[in-house]
Design an enzyme around this catalytic site. Structure first.
Site, short mmCIF file in Angstrom:
data_model
loop_
_atom_site.label_atom_id
_atom_site.label_comp_id
_atom_site.label_asym_id
_atom_site.label_seq_id
_atom_site.Cartn_x
_atom_site.Cartn_y
_atom_site.Cartn_z
N GLU A 77 11.72 -2.48 -6.36
CA GLU A 77 10.71 -3.13 -5.51
C GLU A 77 11.16 -4.50 -5.01
OE1 GLU A 77 7.14 -4.74 -7.26
OE2 GLU A 77 6.00 -4.50 -5.42
N SER A 90 -2.00 -3.34 -4.03
CA SER A 90 -0.74 -2.77 -4.51
C SER A 90 -0.94 -1.82 -5.68
CB SER A 90 0.23 -3.89 -4.92
OG SER A 90 0.61 -4.60 -3.76
N THR A 112 2.72 -3.02 -8.92
CA THR A 112 3.59 -1.94 -8.42
C THR A 112 4.40 -1.29 -9.55
OG1 THR A 112 3.69 -3.14 -6.34
CG2 THR A 112 5.21 -1.29 -6.58
N ASP A 125 5.53 -9.31 0.14
CA ASP A 125 4.07 -9.40 0.15
C ASP A 125 3.57 -10.82 -0.06
OD1 ASP A 125 1.32 -8.16 -0.27
OD2 ASP A 125 1.62 -9.01 -2.26
N ASP A 149 7.15 -4.32 -0.99
CA ASP A 149 5.71 -4.60 -1.06
C ASP A 149 5.30 -5.42 0.17
OD1 ASP A 149 3.08 -5.55 -1.78
OD2 ASP A 149 3.57 -5.07 -3.86
N ASP A 166 3.97 -0.19 0.23
CA ASP A 166 2.66 0.22 -0.27
C ASP A 166 1.57 -0.09 0.76
OD1 ASP A 166 3.14 -2.49 -0.65
OD2 ASP A 166 2.35 -2.54 -2.69
N HIS A 167 1.86 -1.08 1.63
CA HIS A 167 0.92 -1.51 2.68
C HIS A 167 1.59 -2.63 3.45
CE1 HIS A 167 0.42 -5.05 0.24
NE2 HIS A 167 0.20 -4.27 -0.80
N HIS A 196 1.07 -13.10 2.14
CA HIS A 196 -0.18 -13.75 1.68
C HIS A 196 -0.16 -15.25 2.00
CE1 HIS A 196 -2.20 -10.46 -0.38
NE2 HIS A 196 -1.07 -10.12 -0.97
#
Ligand code: MG
Ligand code: ZN
Length: 340
Positions: free
Chosen positions: A229, A71, A124, A234, A29, A276-277, A238
């Site tokens: 995952e 997500s 996710t 991620d 992620d 996912d990004h 952040h």
């Protein structure tokens, strides 16, 4: 045997590419190319993903309502083949619920598994078994888990699950490191908190250990689908915390190594490694005082819209070359498994 040119086709029939029996989808992620390169540079130029999965593609991550996906929409795309609005869990703006790849797998008698380093109801993993208009509905998402789409699950989320209900449905439930699941249908909670700890807080090899255990339990004649995952890459993004990003990325990379070693021996399993990004608009801008290590700079505390790499290994890997949309990952998996 003499082979005349006219009958060459008979002597050398075109090799029919083998379809995979099992698929393991590994999602980092927020793991864009910059996160991968940061892990590579800070790990003495060694990354298992780069070394072991040489088939590479690029994937556009945008959602139905925004160039920048979240997500939920990102996982919905890979799990169902539909772009949806940010925040939706395998649920579309017209209020319909497209079938997930796990639901296809179950109706084809395959087994399914989820191993994550976040709550099992987080966006996710939720997109593989739940259909909800809002990712924050954790109790409702847990209720969808009771539908039985998932055979094996390891991660957090203990406070929103009804363990008596899980047991009544035939799941072995384990909590913490004291017990290891022995059944082939189980939910293994990291501990009694909502999210598992960070690597830097002592999570250890939870992701790898549970992934390898799940492979042992999921292997069967009809095949399986597993989603793993690396959830917290991620969260480091952040937080604009480069150290958090790199530690979580390398934990995920170590899990990838174990999975690829297993898949290489197995020979019937396709492993797809993607994101996912990207998160944070991470840039490797200049170097540190030693001039040898990158300085990690973030553009913001949100996701970015840059494409993410896709790595593939195993039967069907060639399908993942090129540039495509996140929903195409679903269609490629569906076609390779002959799901109708
Ligand atoms: Mg996630
Ligand atoms: Zn995020």
């Amino acid at each position: 045997m003499v082979c005349l040119s006219i009958s060459m086709a008979k002597c050398n029939p075109p090799v029919k590419k083998k379809n995979p029996k099992n698929i393991i989808l590994m999602i980092g992620d927020g793991m864009g190319l910059a996160q991968l390169c940061a892990g590579y540079a800070l790990n003495k130029k060694q990354l298992n993903i780069f070394e072991l999965a040489q088939i590479i593609g690029l994937c556009n991550t945008s959602s139905a309502d925004n160039f920048i996906t979240d997500s939920a929409a990102g996982a919905t795309a890979m799990s169902t083949g539909y772009k949806t609005n940010n925040g939706m869990i395998s649920f579309l703006p017209d209020s319909s619920s497209p079938r997930t790849i796990f639901e296809f797998a179950k109706s084809n008698q395959m087994k399914t598994g989820l191993v994550v380093s976040c709550a099992l109801t987080h966006a996710t993993p939720a997109c593989f078994y739940s259909h909800r208009y809002n990712r924050e509905l954790h109790t409702d998402i847990a209720a969808d888990f009771y539908n039985g789409t998932v055979d094996i699950a390891a991660g957090g989320g203990f406070p929103v699950f009804d363990t008596a209900k899980l047991r009544s449905l035939g799941y072995q439930v384990t909590i913490g490191k004291t017990t290891t699941p022995t059944s082939s249908k189980y939910v293994s909670f990291y501990d009694t908190s909502f999210h598992p700890a960070q690597i830097s807080e002592g999570r250890g090899s939870f992701l790898t250990n549970n992934t390898m255990l799940s492979l042992d339990k999921l292997t069967n004649d009809k095949g399986f689908m597993l989603m793993v995952e690396g959830s917290q890459i991620d969260w480091g993004g952040h937080n604009n915390d480069g150290d958090y990003v790199v530690k979580e990325m390398l934990d995920f990379d170590s899990c990838v190594k174990h999975v690829l070693d297993w898949a290489k021996k197995d020979g019937e399993t396709l492993v797809i490694i993607t994101a996912d990004h990207e998160t944070g608009g991470l840039g490797l801008m200049g170097s540190d005082a030693s001039s040898t290590k990158p300085k990690l700079l973030f553009h913001n505390t949100h996701h970015s819209g840059i494409m993410v790499p896709v790595f593939a290994f195993g039967p069907g890997e060639e399908k993942f070359q090129g540039v495509y949309e996140n929903i195409d990952i679903f269609y490629k998996m569906k076609n390779l498994l002959n799901f109708k």
